[in-house]
Design an enzyme around this catalytic site. Sequence first.
Site, PDB file in Angstrom:
ATOM      1  N   ARG A 160       0.843  -1.190   0.000  1.00  0.00           N
ATOM      2  CA  ARG A 160       0.000   0.000   0.000  1.00  0.00           C
ATOM      3  C   ARG A 160       0.888   1.253   0.000  1.00  0.00           C
ATOM      4  NH1 ARG A 160      -3.794   2.497   4.805  1.00  0.00           N
ATOM      5  NH2 ARG A 160      -4.881   4.021   3.486  1.00  0.00           N
ATOM      6  N   HIS A 161       0.380   2.330  -0.576  1.00  0.00           N
ATOM      7  CA  HIS A 161       1.115   3.602  -0.541  1.00  0.00           C
ATOM      8  C   HIS A 161       1.371   4.030   0.901  1.00  0.00           C
ATOM      9  CE1 HIS A 161      -2.504   5.719   0.770  1.00  0.00           C
ATOM     10  NE2 HIS A 161      -3.171   5.081  -0.185  1.00  0.00           N
ATOM     11  N   GLY A 162       2.276   4.982   1.066  1.00  0.00           N
ATOM     12  CA  GLY A 162       2.624   5.467   2.393  1.00  0.00           C
ATOM     13  C   GLY A 162       1.621   6.474   2.938  1.00  0.00           C
TER      14      GLY A 162
END
Length: 460
Positions: A81-83
């Site tokens: 997942r993105h940060g």
Amino acid sequence: MRPVLLRRNFVLSAFSIMLFRITSANFAKSTIPAIANYFGTKGRYEEVNPYLIDDILSVNKTLSKPPSPDCRAIHLTAVIRHGTRFPTARNVRKIKHLYSLVVNEAKDSYTWLREIKTKWVMWYTEDMDGKLVEKGRDDHRHLAVRLATSFPTLISKDNFLNNRMKFITSSKHRCVDSVEAFQEGLHRLWNIEDKSYSHEINDNLMRFFDQCKKFIEDVENNKTALQEVDFFKSSDEMKYVQERIADRLQIPLSHMTADMVEAAFFLCSYEFAIKSLNSPWCNLLDEADAQVLEYKSDLKQYWKRGYGHDINRKSSCTLFHDLFRRLDQAAYDFRFGRVTEAVTVQVGHAETLLPLLSLMGFFHDETPLTARNFHKQQGRSFRTSQFVPYAANLVFVLYDCSEGLRLQFLLNEKPMAFPGIDHPAPLYRTVRDRYGELLKGCNFEKECELSKSSRKNTEL
């Protein structure tokens, strides 16, 4: 037990060492809100792995070791997942409304409330709209270093420079920025001066839900699909939280709507995730309030991305087949020559990870989550706070062992058994047998095709 740190003879620039240490020190010094473990998909990665608060680059050696000493890692696929990101424009508008309500109507009955009214500045703007923050870039820079430490023969400078590592991302800016930050972390780790990053944008894989017509029609655009969430917003549990917050602020109960309660919860989570601050806004809620709001969030994810509707899971068929295609190809290449793609890093969203985890049978509760069973679901498996924070990662590692190929699954850097399989790193053929029906079926085009009645309604 404190994890054993795995140290390598890495050559890091002075700037990298300073950046990593300063970031880690900031986490260690920050005061953690009492409700930090209930933020759902808006939680920090450090709450899932608390040992990172003391050392952001630490690796638990006992958890990252091969299935047995004779095993050798030959391929790794990571779905990440993105940060950490800014709030969406929609949530910023809710936060602004809450801020105006508190400043103009709340009584100065607490020190923390006076701090909100006199010192806290409304700094969120609508143009932030879900963009990656610097902490989010650090999430991926640090994760890249830790994974390279855990799997040095795969995530290696040689494989990186010789294009045996592939990077794929969603088209959303927060994902593109995350995959570039991941590569930046490797550049700093190996002292690579070239700052160009390569990646493939593939929304068919990383945003499959946008391509699934049945999901869009039956869930995304269906007002009744999330009725359990709507029912819970009007439940006694939510009303009690509204009453408690209204009482703390000494404002009319009618002004403390369910949306305002959620805005307070989100504001505390954003302040903590983005700035590592125990914001005065966090005093609006206690742990009992947070448990209710976490459940509301989990209800939404359950019915929109998880087990609530079958199409939620089936929409990830494309990503599921892509995962096993890569594993099959690595197994074939290893048998007949050299594995050409040693590592695949795919960056998407919580909405990418949750359907895939559900399709594969992880975190499944016998009793569905509903608006009426909040108290009975306190021990539920489906708690997104525990498995889909910012930078959550699913890592599949294929090993060559004396008995044959084995597959190890790690969730957020911790090994986890496949549902229905006891061995922590089973033979790869056992995993394929376990998911045999999905591998033979789970056709994205077929599963996502609209029914005739739905097509007629759409045309009308």
